[in-house]
Structure formats: structure tokens, C-alpha cells
Design an enzyme around this catalytic site. Structure first.
Site, PDB file in Angstrom:
ATOM      1  N   ASP A   9       0.850  -1.182   0.000  1.00  0.00           N
ATOM      2  CA  ASP A   9       0.000   0.000   0.000  1.00  0.00           C
ATOM      3  C   ASP A   9       0.891   1.240   0.000  1.00  0.00           C
ATOM      4  O   ASP A   9       1.612   1.483   0.967  1.00  0.00           O
ATOM      5  CB  ASP A   9      -0.891  -0.044   1.242  1.00  0.00           C
ATOM      6  N   ASP A  33      -5.526   6.968  -6.274  1.00  0.00           N
ATOM      7  CA  ASP A  33      -5.872   8.371  -6.067  1.00  0.00           C
ATOM      8  C   ASP A  33      -6.797   8.521  -4.855  1.00  0.00           C
ATOM      9  O   ASP A  33      -6.543   9.324  -3.949  1.00  0.00           O
ATOM     10  CB  ASP A  33      -6.535   8.926  -7.333  1.00  0.00           C
TER      11      ASP A  33
END
Length: 173
Positions: A9, A33
């Protein structure tokens, strides 16, 4: 220049800057995003709105910077990748510009470590192998006295395998 590959991540990566695969509105969205905007908090969105008010949208291949809000990075470099339409002659250079312009912006800020996601390979449907090759070649060809470490952060197994092979084959040359 040191290049690392991580599956994980990007919002958890310790780096001077992380790159956001943004959309041209800079107002957040899906995929990486949305994850960056959610994890980073309102400060990132507020700065993106300021940028939009000054310059309008962010064009494909360009890059802008904000602080990183609640993220462990210092900066977020937002770049807009191309939406894949099958036009290699148009899409390939635009994706290359995402990496080049992000790196140039990082260098201008004195950034030593930068982390990239797999730009345009999600909802923008850029072919993952082609995107990986463009990313690795562009990063390997970038010369900098400032940026010393680049981290490719892959969210899925497929991209991780593609990047691992590209980086291993590239090191044999």
C-alpha cells in the site's frame, strides 16, 4: 540510483515523496488516487483545490506537488496518466512524461526517496507490461544528483511479477 520493488500500500510507504496516479481534476477519485486522498486527509484536497484555482486542471503527463497530510511521506506528487485508447504513439510518451516530470519535480524539491504506483494500469486500462517497461526504462535513464532511491509499489501480484522480471532482466544488461 537504488531501485526497490515492494508489493503493498503506497499510503504506508516511508519516502520523501509518493506519487499519486491522479485524475486531471486533482480532486481524488478511485484506486490509488482515492486511497491517497483518504489516508492523507483534507489537507491534500485543499492544496489540490488551490492548484486548480491557479492553473486549472492538471494535463496528462504533467505533475504537481502538495504536502502529504497524514501520510508518512513529506510530499505527494500528483501526475495524470493517460487513459489507454490503443494509440501507442500518443499514450506511451504521455506515460513516460508522468515519470519524467515527477522525477524532475522531486529533484527540484531536493527529494532523495520517491515511491511510484503503477500509473494508468487500473481504471485507465494501460497494458500492464507496456506500462511497466516504460516505468522501469524511464527511471533507469533518469540522472540525478539528488534522487537516490526509487521505490516501485505494486498493489497486485500481476504488476509485482511484471516489475520483478523487468528489473531482474534490466540488471543483467
Amino acid at each position: 540510483m537504488n531501485i526497490e520493488l515492494i508489493k503493498g500500500d503506497i499510503t504506508k510507504i516511508q519516502a520523501d515523496a509518493i506519487v499519486n496516479a491522479a485524475n486531471s481534476s486533482l480532486l481524488g477519485g478511485g484506486g490509488v488516487d482515492g486511497a491517497i486522498h483518504r489516508a492523507g486527509g483534507k489537507q491534500i484536497l485543499d492544496e489540490c483545490i488551490e492548484i486548480r484555482n491557479k492553473q486549472g486542471k492538471c494535463n496528462t503527463g504533467e505533475a504537481v506537488v502538495t504536502t502529504a497530510g497524514n501520510l508518512p511521506a513529506q510530499y505527494v506528487i500528483h501526475t495524470v496518466g493517460p487513459v489507454w485508447n490503443g494509440d501507442e504513439g500518443k499514450c506511451f510518451p504521455l506515460l513516460e512524461n508522468c515519470y519524467k516530470n515527477s522525477l524532475k519535480l522531486a529533484e527540484s524539491l531536493g527529494i532523495k526517496t520517491i515511491a511510484f504506483p503503477n500509473i494508468s494500469t487500473g481504471v485507465y486500462r494501460f497494458p500492464k507490461e507496456a506500462a511497466g517497461k516504460i516505468a522501469v526504462e524511464t527511471v533507469k535513464n533518469f540522472r540525478s544528483d539528488t534522487v537516490g532511491k526509487i521505490i516501485f509499489v505494486c498493489f497486485d501480484d500481476e504488476n509485482e511479477a511484471i516489475y520483478r522480471e523487468l528489473l531482474e532482466n534490466n540488471n543483467k544488461i
